[in-house]
Design a protein around this motif. Structure first.
Motif, mmCIF file in Angstrom:
data_model
loop_
_atom_site.group_PDB
_atom_site.id
_atom_site.type_symbol
_atom_site.label_atom_id
_atom_site.label_comp_id
_atom_site.label_asym_id
_atom_site.label_seq_id
_atom_site.Cartn_x
_atom_site.Cartn_y
_atom_site.Cartn_z
ATOM 1 N N UNK A 73 0.830 -1.215 0.000
ATOM 2 C CA UNK A 73 0.000 0.000 0.000
ATOM 3 C C UNK A 73 0.861 1.261 0.000
ATOM 4 N N UNK A 74 1.985 1.192 0.709
ATOM 5 C CA UNK A 74 2.833 2.385 0.800
ATOM 6 C C UNK A 74 3.608 2.634 -0.499
ATOM 7 N N UNK A 75 3.501 1.713 -1.453
ATOM 8 C CA UNK A 75 4.259 1.849 -2.696
ATOM 9 C C UNK A 75 5.546 1.046 -2.656
ATOM 10 N N UNK A 76 5.741 0.327 -1.549
ATOM 11 C CA UNK A 76 6.949 -0.483 -1.412
ATOM 12 C C UNK A 76 6.677 -1.930 -1.773
ATOM 13 N N UNK A 77 7.375 -2.815 -1.072
ATOM 14 C CA UNK A 77 7.278 -4.241 -1.371
ATOM 15 C C UNK A 77 8.654 -4.779 -1.645
ATOM 16 N N UNK A 115 14.219 2.713 0.201
ATOM 17 C CA UNK A 115 13.856 3.677 1.245
ATOM 18 C C UNK A 115 12.408 3.547 1.700
ATOM 19 N N UNK A 116 11.505 3.365 0.733
ATOM 20 C CA UNK A 116 10.084 3.334 1.105
ATOM 21 C C UNK A 116 9.799 2.173 2.062
ATOM 22 N N UNK A 117 10.492 1.059 1.863
ATOM 23 C CA UNK A 117 10.313 -0.085 2.775
ATOM 24 C C UNK A 117 10.864 0.240 4.162
ATOM 25 N N UNK A 118 12.009 0.916 4.182
ATOM 26 C CA UNK A 118 12.620 1.275 5.473
ATOM 27 C C UNK A 118 11.660 2.169 6.260
ATOM 28 N N UNK A 143 -7.141 0.680 -7.913
ATOM 29 C CA UNK A 143 -5.951 1.133 -7.177
ATOM 30 C C UNK A 143 -5.165 -0.005 -6.530
ATOM 31 N N UNK A 144 -5.619 -1.212 -6.767
ATOM 32 C CA UNK A 144 -4.902 -2.355 -6.185
ATOM 33 C C UNK A 144 -3.467 -2.369 -6.711
ATOM 34 N N UNK A 145 -2.466 -2.475 -5.816
ATOM 35 C CA UNK A 145 -1.069 -2.414 -6.286
ATOM 36 C C UNK A 145 -0.699 -3.581 -7.197
ATOM 37 N N UNK A 146 0.208 -3.310 -8.114
ATOM 38 C CA UNK A 146 0.730 -4.380 -8.970
ATOM 39 C C UNK A 146 1.705 -5.241 -8.174
ATOM 40 N N UNK A 147 1.663 -6.520 -8.459
ATOM 41 C CA UNK A 147 2.629 -7.430 -7.815
ATOM 42 C C UNK A 147 3.318 -8.232 -8.910
#
Lengths: 497, 288
Positions: free
Chosen positions: A251-255, A268-271, A424-428
């Motif tokens: 959701x935050x744009x990380x993964x 960074x986004x994951x951190x 808006x479901x994130x791509x995986x």
């Protein structure tokens, strides 16, 4: 072959009577001899087993056994799916088409059989409905080694790509090619205990970000007495729940992976996201608690209102409906709070697809059946009615079924709420390493939580250096596994499959 | 004993207290299982044991139900067929495996034949192979033989386990005196007759034990049936009970009722055969 020396040395073969004595006339008293083994060998155990075997064998022979004569076979791993598909399969079989036999198979067994079929020469089904963790196992080599049929052209030519919710295709898209029709969208919302929160006069519609949520609901946290842990927390989230962690990271744009499948656990986004999540779980004013899903303990904690808010993918609505029916009318949904104002209000949790095995000798018929099954409006409605699952086929979203008020969720039009978030479901990315990555991230979060708690560091800013170090370690750990795959290395051109 | 009461001493009391404590540890989960099988979903979640309430004996009897058992035997789950399948698979496998292992074990211990050493090494080598390693090759063989999705495909690979052959070899060496075998040969009894009339009765304790071991192994077999069998109506209890738990939610009452149904036949069988399980026949066999 047997050297029964004593017998041979005895010279003349002799006969024997029922007591084991040998007769002098040279003949065997066969009837008595035959009764001996039975008398001696038929111990109660043998007798019981013999009786059980004969009776059950006759019973089975008399029972009607369905004849499996289908020209196409399909495997699925989930009983709810199987039950929903039965009418569609029967309908198909009643028409003058290749008959389909559908089998329900445990997920782990399907993994073994599927890989055995794709990589070896053991038989496999024509159509396989596979969960994300199963299907992704096949995306480990070059494109032509993927065991599923490449459906990209078929989907394009028949105009199906625009009909299917785009993010729902991502877990089945490897190297730009699509290998399965998605079964679901699985958007995530936030479920909250409306009975407790609304009684306190709090309007959840005003919550836009995670910070808002904790600020607004913080006062509802309860402690029985000083020195005791809280009886009530704002959020159900714990470092042992890897699915929840992944949902929030996405959701935050990380993964753990970039959209192209590149490993990027330490970005960074994951951190930042991990630092925030850990800050929710530790310290004297922590706001998160552990309410395990799929367990009686967790269900009891839900009934007790131990946590006020829960991550709720569409399918989880059905889990709650069955496992905690007494919460009917006491739970409501809002889109997930965003990480920052204007940010994404949903995520994704789980997913399955239907693919066609390359080993199938009837790929065209299998494709026709796959469309009949997965694109049907009737199936889409059944999926929602009996499983609370939103279909990825966009043209069905206008059906009034999705706009029906849901009594369990306080009369909210839950279907429409999930559908509004589907885009808006994130791509995986499709990667065979997502399970290892998810586990490594979970370990990193646990280590970060432990270290931060032992050092009394409770704010995201204080936790960030620890989170970064642990995520970097996790990245190295998974990269070692990924790099062992010759096909994914940069020099992969030199390696023949 | 001779009707004498045991003298009550401190060690006697301590031993019995320990035994009572161990019994409680064993009985409580069973009791939990039995009670849970008769509870409603709500009762299961709200009460650890009997649902307390305002009924007789302080129990809310309205929260106890046989609905779960009814569902198990309805066409929805169809556990009746699974029960018959399990009994057939387990009993047939137990009988065949015991007979074949006893034959092979006896041959290995009592006979001299060409390749005996190689045979023994093969059995020992087979003992150290982890069963999961054999799943894929077995599956391929069964496919080649056309035995997939058949009971035979499940029974056949289980009828000659190396463990059983080795067990009966050791049992023959320990329980069947060579002098008796030699006496029977002198009397002119054939090798198969000696096995059936002399050796097998002396191996009865091992036969009883191995019957139960193989019966339980097949009864609890979970992966095997899923690999070999495809048709829903051929699946045994272990798989059908597992399938009551869906990918999305668990019906605990149904699971408990299914578990209860699955352990009752085995428990009854064990109680019935426990004497056979522990009996000794070889004592005094060589009295002359």
């Amino acid at each position: 072959m047997f050297q029964t020396g004593v017998y041979r040395n005895a010279g003349t073969p002799l006969s024997m009577d029922g007591n084991g004595k040998v007769g002098q006339d040279g003949t065997r008293r066969s009837s008595k001899l035959l009764s001996l083994p039975l008398r001696y060998a038929l111990s109660p155990g043998v007798a019981v087993m013999l009786v059980l075997s004969i009776i059950s064998g006759i019973t089975i022979a008399l029972m009607e056994t369905a004849r499996h004569t289908g020209e196409l076979t399909m495997w699925t791993f989930a009983k709810p799916h199987y039950d929903i598909y039965v009418p569609a399969v029967d309908e198909w079989n009643n028409e003058d088409k290749s008959e389909v036999d559908m089998f329900l198979i445990g997920r782990q067994v399907m993994d073994r059989r599927m890989l055995g079929g794709f990589l070896g020469e053991v038989p496999t089904a024509d159509l396989l409905e596979a969960e994300r963790s199963s299907a992704s196992l096949t995306f480990a080599g070059p494109l032509d080694a993927v065991g599923f049929v490449d459906l990209t052209e078929s989907l394009e030519e028949e105009g199906l790509l625009v009909k299917i919710n785009k993010p729902s295709l991502s877990p089945w898209t490897y190297e730009g090619r699509i290998f399965g029709i998605p079964h679901d969208v699985h958007p995530v919302m936030l479920a909250y205990r409306a009975d407790i929160i609304e009684e306190a006069g709090i309007d959840m519609q005003a919550v836009e970000t995670w910070d808002d949520l904790y600020r607004v609901l913080g006062p509802l946290q309860q402690r029985r007495s000083k020195g005791h842990p809280m009886d009530r927390y704002v959020m159900s989230l714990w470092d042992s729940e890897s699915d929840m962690l992944e949902t929030l990271l996405l959701q935050s744009g990380g993964g753990a992976f970039l959209p192209d499948g590149t490993l990027a656990i330490d970005r960074d986004i994951n951190v930042q996201t991990v630092s925030h999540m850990v800050s929710w779980m530790i310290g004297p004013d922590r706001v998160a608690t552990h309410v395990p899903e799929f367990s009686p303990t967790g269900d009891q904690l839900k009934l007790d209102g131990h946590a006020l808010c829960y991550l709720m993918p569409d399918w989880m609505c059905n889990v709650w409906r069955h496992n905690v029916p007494s919460l009917e009318g006491k739970v409501k949904l809002i889109p997930m709070p965003a990480w920052k104002p204007g940010g994404t209000r949903t995520s994704v949790w789980g997913g399955s697809m239907l693919g066609i095995a390359k080993t199938s000798s009837k790929q065209d018929e299998a494709w026709e059946f796959a469309k009949h099954l997965y694109l049907s409006e009737e199936l889409a409605l059944d999926l929602y009615r009996s499983g609370d699952i939103i279909t990825p086929i966009r043209e069905h979203w206008d059906n009034p079924v999705f706009a029906e008020p849901d009594a369990y969720f306080g009369g909210q039009r839950k279907g429409l709420m999930y559908i509004e978030l589907a885009d808006d479901v994130p791509n995986r990315p499709a990667t065979p390493y997502f399970k290892q990555a998810r586990e490594a991230v979970q370990n990193a979060v646990s280590r970060t939580k432990q270290e931060a708690a032992s050092l009394d560091l409770y704010t995201p800013e204080q936790i960030e250096p620890i989170a970064r170090r642990n995520l970097e370690l996790a990245h190295i750990q998974v990269k070692t596994i990924v790099d062992a795959n010759a096909f994914l290395r940069e020099d992969s051109e030199e390696v023949s499959p | 004993m001779n009707g004498k009461r045991p003298s009550i001493s401190v060690p006697w009391v301590l031993v019995h207290l320990l035994l009572i404590a161990v019994s409680i540890v064993v009985i409580v989960p069973l009791l939990y299982l039995v009670i849970s099988a008769f509870k409603t979903e709500q009762g299961f979640l709200e009460h650890t044991f009997l649902p307390l309430g305002e009924g007789a004996l302080g129990i809310d009897w309205s929260q106890l139900t046989t609905k779960q058992l009814g569902r198990l035997f309805s066409s929805e789950i169809g556990i009746g067929r699974a029960l018959v399948n399990s009994i057939f698979l387990s009993a047939t496998t137990a009988m065949l495996a015991t007979f074949i292992c006893a034959l092979a074990g006896y041959a290995s211990a009592a006979l001299d034949f060409k390749g005996k050493r190689a045979f023994e090494w093969l059995v020992l080598a087979a003992l150290i192979i982890p069963p999961p390693l054999l799943i894929a090759p077995s599956y391929q063989w069964l496919h080649t033989l056309g035995l997939l999705d058949s009971y035979t495909g499940l029974i056949l690979p289980a009828v000659a386990p190396a463990f059983g052959v080795f067990l009966f070899r050791q049992a023959t060496l320990q329980s069947v005196p060579k002098s008796i075998l030699e006496a029977a040969r002198i009397d002119g009894l054939g090798e198969f007759g000696i096995f059936l009339v002399i050796a097998l009765p002396m191996l009865r304790p091992m036969v009883g034990a191995f019957l139960i071991i193989t019966f339980l192994a097949m009864w609890n077999n979970f992966i095997g049936p899923q690999i070999v069998l495809q048709s829903a109506e051929k699946q045994p209890l272990s798989v059908v009970i597992y399938q009551t738990q869906t990918a999305y939610y668990s019906d605990y009452g149904l699971l408990m009722a299914g578990t209860l149904v699955s352990i009752l036949p085995v428990a009854a069988l064990f109680l019935f055969l426990q004497r056979d399980f522990i009996a000794g026949l070889s004592s005094g066999a060589v009295k002359g």
